[in-house]
Design an enzyme around this catalytic site. Structure first.
Site, PDB file in Angstrom:
ATOM      1  N   LEU A  61     -48.707 -92.792 -14.706  1.00 55.69           N
ATOM      2  CA  LEU A  61     -50.055 -92.440 -14.204  1.00 55.69           C
ATOM      3  C   LEU A  61     -50.939 -92.147 -15.525  1.00 55.69           C
ATOM      4  O   LEU A  61     -52.211 -91.834 -14.965  1.00 55.69           O
ATOM      5  CB  LEU A  61     -50.233 -91.578 -13.363  1.00 55.69           C
ATOM      6  CG  LEU A  61     -49.492 -91.632 -11.754  1.00 55.69           C
ATOM      7  CD1 LEU A  61     -49.533 -90.639 -10.964  1.00 55.69           C
ATOM      8  CD2 LEU A  61     -49.923 -93.022 -11.553  1.00 55.69           C
ATOM      9  N   ASN A 121     -58.154 -92.110  -7.769  1.00 54.76           N
ATOM     10  CA  ASN A 121     -59.154 -93.837  -7.865  1.00 54.76           C
ATOM     11  C   ASN A 121     -58.793 -95.489  -7.051  1.00 54.76           C
ATOM     12  O   ASN A 121     -57.758 -95.529  -6.474  1.00 54.76           O
ATOM     13  CB  ASN A 121     -59.758 -93.937  -8.850  1.00 54.76           C
ATOM     14  CG  ASN A 121     -58.650 -94.550 -10.326  1.00 54.76           C
ATOM     15  OD1 ASN A 121     -57.961 -95.138  -9.886  1.00 54.76           O
ATOM     16  ND2 ASN A 121     -58.589 -93.597 -11.183  1.00 54.76           N
ATOM     17  N   PHE A 153     -55.824 -86.020  -6.081  1.00 57.75           N
ATOM     18  CA  PHE A 153     -54.007 -85.391  -5.863  1.00 57.75           C
ATOM     19  C   PHE A 153     -52.916 -84.630  -6.509  1.00 57.75           C
ATOM     20  O   PHE A 153     -53.784 -84.157  -7.891  1.00 57.75           O
ATOM     21  CB  PHE A 153     -53.134 -86.936  -5.378  1.00 57.75           C
ATOM     22  CG  PHE A 153     -53.518 -87.903  -6.976  1.00 57.75           C
ATOM     23  CD1 PHE A 153     -51.712 -86.898  -7.948  1.00 57.75           C
ATOM     24  CD2 PHE A 153     -53.902 -88.424  -7.625  1.00 57.75           C
ATOM     25  CE1 PHE A 153     -51.821 -87.600  -8.907  1.00 57.75           C
ATOM     26  CE2 PHE A 153     -53.817 -88.886  -8.568  1.00 57.75           C
ATOM     27  CZ  PHE A 153     -52.987 -88.674 -10.069  1.00 57.75           C
ATOM     28  N   GLN A 164     -52.069 -85.980  -1.258  1.00 55.72           N
ATOM     29  CA  GLN A 164     -53.705 -86.438  -1.478  1.00 55.72           C
ATOM     30  C   GLN A 164     -53.954 -86.176  -0.202  1.00 55.72           C
ATOM     31  O   GLN A 164     -54.002 -86.028   1.338  1.00 55.72           O
ATOM     32  CB  GLN A 164     -53.368 -87.705  -1.888  1.00 55.72           C
ATOM     33  CG  GLN A 164     -54.625 -88.632  -2.351  1.00 55.72           C
ATOM     34  CD  GLN A 164     -54.487 -90.257  -2.567  1.00 55.72           C
ATOM     35  OE1 GLN A 164     -53.565 -90.876  -2.392  1.00 55.72           O
ATOM     36  NE2 GLN A 164     -55.967 -90.552  -2.267  1.00 55.72           N
ATOM     37  N   HIS A 167     -55.196 -91.736 -14.235  1.00 58.09           N
ATOM     38  CA  HIS A 167     -55.552 -91.173 -13.347  1.00 58.09           C
ATOM     39  C   HIS A 167     -56.522 -89.547 -14.107  1.00 58.09           C
ATOM     40  O   HIS A 167     -56.131 -89.621 -15.426  1.00 58.09           O
ATOM     41  CB  HIS A 167     -54.595 -90.608 -11.721  1.00 58.09           C
ATOM     42  CG  HIS A 167     -54.845 -91.972 -11.479  1.00 58.09           C
ATOM     43  ND1 HIS A 167     -55.317 -91.793 -10.723  1.00 58.09           N
ATOM     44  CD2 HIS A 167     -53.427 -92.792 -11.834  1.00 58.09           C
ATOM     45  CE1 HIS A 167     -55.013 -93.376  -9.804  1.00 58.09           C
ATOM     46  NE2 HIS A 167     -54.183 -93.247 -10.418  1.00 58.09           N
ATOM     47  N   ARG A 218     -52.307 -88.692   2.842  1.00 61.35           N
ATOM     48  CA  ARG A 218     -51.276 -89.396   2.127  1.00 61.35           C
ATOM     49  C   ARG A 218     -50.479 -88.463   1.772  1.00 61.35           C
ATOM     50  O   ARG A 218     -50.347 -87.427   0.778  1.00 61.35           O
ATOM     51  CB  ARG A 218     -51.743 -90.152   1.324  1.00 61.35           C
ATOM     52  CG  ARG A 218     -50.707 -91.296   0.736  1.00 61.35           C
ATOM     53  CD  ARG A 218     -51.298 -92.732  -0.551  1.00 61.35           C
ATOM     54  NE  ARG A 218     -51.006 -93.567  -0.788  1.00 61.35           N
ATOM     55  CZ  ARG A 218     -50.187 -94.021  -2.408  1.00 61.35           C
ATOM     56  NH1 ARG A 218     -51.462 -93.453  -2.655  1.00 61.35           N
ATOM     57  NH2 ARG A 218     -49.550 -94.807  -2.479  1.00 61.35           N
ATOM     58  N   PHE A 235     -43.116 -88.030  -5.026  1.00 61.03           N
ATOM     59  CA  PHE A 235     -44.077 -88.400  -5.744  1.00 61.03           C
ATOM     60  C   PHE A 235     -45.196 -87.483  -5.858  1.00 61.03           C
ATOM     61  O   PHE A 235     -45.641 -86.542  -6.504  1.00 61.03           O
ATOM     62  CB  PHE A 235     -44.568 -89.349  -5.079  1.00 61.03           C
ATOM     63  CG  PHE A 235     -45.767 -90.441  -5.545  1.00 61.03           C
ATOM     64  CD1 PHE A 235     -45.618 -90.489  -7.083  1.00 61.03           C
ATOM     65  CD2 PHE A 235     -46.042 -91.351  -4.740  1.00 61.03           C
ATOM     66  CE1 PHE A 235     -46.420 -91.023  -7.445  1.00 61.03           C
ATOM     67  CE2 PHE A 235     -47.614 -92.016  -5.807  1.00 61.03           C
ATOM     68  CZ  PHE A 235     -46.863 -92.182  -6.553  1.00 61.03           C
TER      69      PHE A 235
END
Length: 663
Positions: A619, A599, A610, A560, A623, A552, A557
Site C-alpha cells: 500500500l 481513496n 483505515f 475502515q 495511501h 469495512r 488486513f
C-alpha cells in the site's frame, strides 16, 4: 456513486519478501557453448528485449543455475527497503569512496572533500577539506587504503594520508584532468597514480611524494582520443583504460615490462578475439568501470543505459542488463506472474504508482541529457560485492542487487524513496570493532554492511544498511530524523522545514477514538502529512465522525471507517473536495496499527480512513499514512474479529461514539 468508485484499498497477497524470484524480465541470457558453460560464461543474447518468451524444450530441460549458500552471501549485503540515514555536504555530492582501512571519503561539486570514519554501527565525521576551487572530477583510494588522490576542474591534484586524514602533497597540473587511479600493489615501496588529460589522449604517471610536480612517464600513443575512465586490477597488476571513442586498452604499470601486459595474465592475443570493441561498435561509451575483488571480472555502466560485465582474462562479455527507458516502461506494465504450483502470483516487485513512475521517467530523461552532454556528476556506476558474485547498480526503480550466477534480481533497495534518484555507489562489508579511546569498543562486533550512495542534484549522501530507519523524535525537525543537518541548510530548505513545523504546531498531535468496542489512541504525523492531519483533526473536532460505523472489516488486513453513508461511497474533506496524497519515505505500511487515508485512486482523499492489522507494504505510495495506534491495539483486534457479510460489512454495527482531540 457507482460501486467501482468506492474508496478503499486493494486486498491482495503481500509477497514483497519474495525477492529471490526471477522478477527482472530485463535480465538477458542465452545458452552458452558447453565448454564455456563449465566456466560459467553465459553470453546474453543481444536480440532479447527483456520480454517474456516461451522456452524451448531443450532450454526448459536445463536445470536452473543456483548459488550455494546464497543466504550467507546475502547476509553480508544491505537489505533495508529505506535508507537509514543521510548526511550533508554544502553542495551536490558527486563522489564516494570506501577504504579497506574503514574510512569513507566524499567529494562534492564545490571542490570540498570530507573524511568519515566507520563505526560499529554508522559513521562519524572526521575532517573537512576545502580542497579545490573547481568541481571534483576524480577520487581514488589506493588498494591498501592508505592514500587518497583527488583531482578537480581547477587543474589541481591533491594527495592525502587516509589514516591521519592530512593533505601531504599537491600538484598544479598544466591541463584539466578527467580521471585518476592508483596503479600499485599493496605493500609497494613506490606508490604511483595515473592521471588522464581531458583534452588530449595523454595519460601521465606521478610519484605522489615528488616535490617536482613532473610526471614519471607519459603515454602519448596508448589511446587516440581522450581517456575518460581508468581502473587498476590489482590481482592481475593491469590497468584498463577507456577513451571517448569507446576503445578499451589493457596496460601494465610495470616499467620493466615497458608497460606491456603480461601475456600470461590474459587469454587472447588479438582484441578481435574479444568483446572489447563492444562500445566502439555500438558508438557508445561507458561512464563507470569497476573490478571484482579477485580481478576476474569487470563491470561497466554505459551511456546507453546498459550494464555490461566482462571476463577480464578473455575479454568476453559475461552478462548484459538493459536499463533503457523503453524496457523500464515495459517492466512497469508487466503483469504479475502466475504461480506454477497454484499458489499466489509472483508480484512485480518493480511496479510503481503511475504518477510516481511518470515523475521518475522525467528525471531519468533529464539525467540522460546531462550525461550525454558530458556531465559526469549525473553518471551512475556499478559495483561488485566482495565475493564477486553480486553486482549493485542504481536504476529509476531503486538500487538493484543482481546475483550473477543465477542471473536474478535478489533485492531492490530504495524502491519506496520518492524523489531520490541514487547515482554513485560505494559498498562497505567489513566489521568495525570500534575504538577503546572513543569508548565504543565492541568485543562482539558483527559485520555492518553499508551501501553509501549519492543522488541526483542532492547535497546529501545516503546509507543503506540492514536496519530500517527509526521513528524521528518529536521536536525540532532540523535536529531529528534520519536526514542529519550536519551543514547549515540552504535558506529555502530552512523556510520549508520551519513552515511545515509552524503548520504542524497548529495541528492536533493525537486523538482518542471512543468506539462501542473501547478506546483507540492514535498518534498523528502532522510534521509530515499536514493536510491529512488537518483534515482528520478538524473533522474530529467538529463531530463529523460521531456515530459513523466501521463499514469495512477484513480479518488479517484492516478496519475502515469515516463514511457518513456507511457503504464506502461517501465522505468529503473539510475543503469540500478531494485533496492530494502526501507520501513520505519514513511513513510506510510496514507494521500493524498504521492509520492511513482510504481513496478511490491518486489524490482522491476525502474523509475515509483505515487502520491496518498487519504489515501491508504493497500500500506504500498509494495511501497516505498520517498516524499510528499508540494504545488500544486490543480494541482494533476486537473490531477485526467481528462477523461480516459478503461485502465485508460487520453484521452488528461497530460505531465511533466520539473523538477527543489533543494538541
Amino acid at each position: 456513486m457507482s460501486e467501482s468508485s468506492k474508496r478503499g484499498i486493494d486486498h491482495g497477497h503481500d509477497d514483497d519478501g519474495d525477492t529471490g524470484r526471477n522478477l527482472d524480465k530485463r535480465i538477458k541470457t542465452e545458452e552458452a557453448e558447453e565448454a564455456e558453460e563449465e566456466r560459467d560464461l553465459q553470453v546474453p543474447n543481444d536480440k532479447d528485449n527483456g520480454e517474456p518468451s516461451s522456452s524451448s524444450s531443450s532450454s526448459s530441460s536445463k536445470k536452473p543455475r543456483s548459488l550455494a549458500f546464497e543466504k550467507l552471501y546475502m547476509d553480508q549485503l544491505p537489505n533495508s527497503d529505506m535508507y537509514e540515514q543521510s548526511l550533508m555536504h554544502r553542495d551536490t555530492v558527486t563522489h564516494i569512496g570506501v577504504s579497506v582501512t574503514d574510512y569513507i571519503i566524499t567529494g562534492s561539486v564545490d571542490g570540498h572533500i570530507k573524511f568519515w570514519k566507520k563505526l560499529p554501527e554508522g559513521i562519524e565525521f572526521v575532517k573537512h577539506f576545502r580542497a579545490h576551487l573547481g568541481a571534483v572530477c576524480g577520487l581514488t583510494i589506493s588498494p591498501d587504503g592508505l592514500l587518497l588522490c583527488s583531482i578537480a576542474a581547477d587543474q589541481s591534484m591533491k594527495i592525502y594520508d587516509v589514516l591521519t586524514f592530512d593533505m601531504i602533497n599537491m600538484f598544479k597540473l598544466p591541463y584539466i584532468p578527467s580521471a585518476c587511479t592508483w596503479i600499485h600493489k599493496r605493500g609497494s615501496a613506490r606508490p604511483i597514480v595515473a592521471v588522464a588529460d581531458r583534452a588530449t589522449s595523454i595519460v601521465r604517471l606521478y610519484d605522489p611524494s615528488s616535490d617536482q610536480g613532473e610526471p614519471m612517464h607519459s603515454f602519448t600513443k596508448l589511446h587516440r582520443t581522450p581517456v575518460r575512465l581508468m581502473a587498476y586490477n590489482e590481482p592481475y597488476d593491469t590497468v584498463v583504460s577507456i577513451d571517448t571513442s569507446g576503445l578499451i586498452e589493457y596496460w601494465s604499470p610495470d616499467p620493466s615490462r615497458d608497460y606491456r601486459v603480461d601475456e600470461a595474465m590474459i587469454d587472447f592475443k588479438m582484441k578481435t578475439e574479444t568483446d572489447l570493441y563492444e562500445f566502439a561498435k555500438l558508438k557508445t561509451t561507458p561512464v563507470s568501470i569497476c573490478f571484482s575483488k579477485d580481478g576476474s571480472l569487470f563491470a561497466t555502466m554505459g551511456k546507453d543505459k546498459q550494464v555490461r560485465v566482462f571476463h577480464f582474462g578473455s575479454g568476453k562479455l559475461y552478462r548484459k542488463y538493459d536499463e533503457s527507458l523503453l524496457v523500464s516502461s515495459k517492466l512497469q506494465k508487466a503483469e504479475d506472474k502466475p504461480s506454477e504450483d497454484g499458489g499466489p502470483p509472483s508480484v512485480n516487485m518493480f511496479r510503481l504508482d503511475n504518477i510516481d513512475f511518470g515523475r521518475r521517467m522525467a528525471v531519468e530523461r533529464e539525467i540522460d541529457t546531462a550525461v550525454t552532454a558530458g556531465d559526469t556528476a549525473a553518471a551512475s556506476n556499478v559495483i561488485f560485492d566482495d565475493s564477486g558474485k553480486f553486482i549493485l547498480y542504481p536504476t529509476l526503480f531503486g538500487i538493484k542487487i543482481v546475483n550473477l550466477i543465477t542471473n536474478k534480481v535478489v533485492k531492490l533497495l530504495g524502491h519506496v524513496e520518492n524523489g531520490t534518484r541514487f547515482l554513485s555507489l560505494a559498498l562497505y562489508q567489513g566489521t568495525n570493532k570500534g575504538d577503546i579511546v572513543q569508548d565504543n569498543k565492541k568485543k562482539d562486533a558483527v559485520p555492518d554492511p553499508t551501501l553509501f550512495c549519492s543522488a541526483y542534484k542532492k547535497q546529501r549522501f545516503y546509507l543503506f544498511t540492514r536496519r530500517e530507519p527509526t521513528e524521528p523524535d518529536e521536536g525540532n525537525p532540523l535536529e531529528t530524523g534520519r536526514d542529519i543537518f550536519n551543514e547549515k541548510p540552504k535558506k529555502e530548505d530552512t523556510m520549508q522545514i520551519l513552515g511545515q513545523q509552524g503548520s504542524a504546531n497548529r495541528l492536533a498531535r493525537s486523538v482518542v477514538l471512543h468506539t462501542t468496542k473501547g478506546d483507540i489512541y492514535i498518534k498523528l504525523f502532522g510534521d509530515d502529512c499536514a493536510k491529512a492531519v488537518e483534515n482528520f483533526s478538524t473533522h474530529s473536532k467538529n463531530g463529523y465522525f460521531n456515530g459513523l460505523i466501521f463499514h469495512r472489516v477484513i480479518k488479517g488486513f484492516m478496519i475502515q471507517t469515516g463514511d457518513p453513508l456507511g457503504d464506502g461511497t461517501g465522505g468529503t474533506s473539510i475543503w469540500g473536495h478531494d485533496f492530494e496524497d502526501e507520501f513520505k519515505s519514513n511513513l510506510r505500511h510496514d507494521r500493524p496499527y498504521t492509520v492511513s487515508m482510504a481513496n478511490a485512486g491518486p489524490n482522491t482523499n476525502g474523509s475515509q480512513f483505515f487502520i491496518t492489522t498487519v504489515a501491508c507494504t504493497r500500500l506504500d505510495n498509494k495511501h497516505t499514512v498520517f498516524g499510528r495506534v499508540s494504545k488500544g491495539m486490543e480494541v482494533v483486534l476486537d473490531i477485526e474479529k467481528v462477523k461480516t457479510d459478503d461485502t465485508d460489512k460487520p453484521l452488528d454495527d461497530v460505531k465511533i461514539l466520539s473523538v477527543k482531540v489533543e494538541y
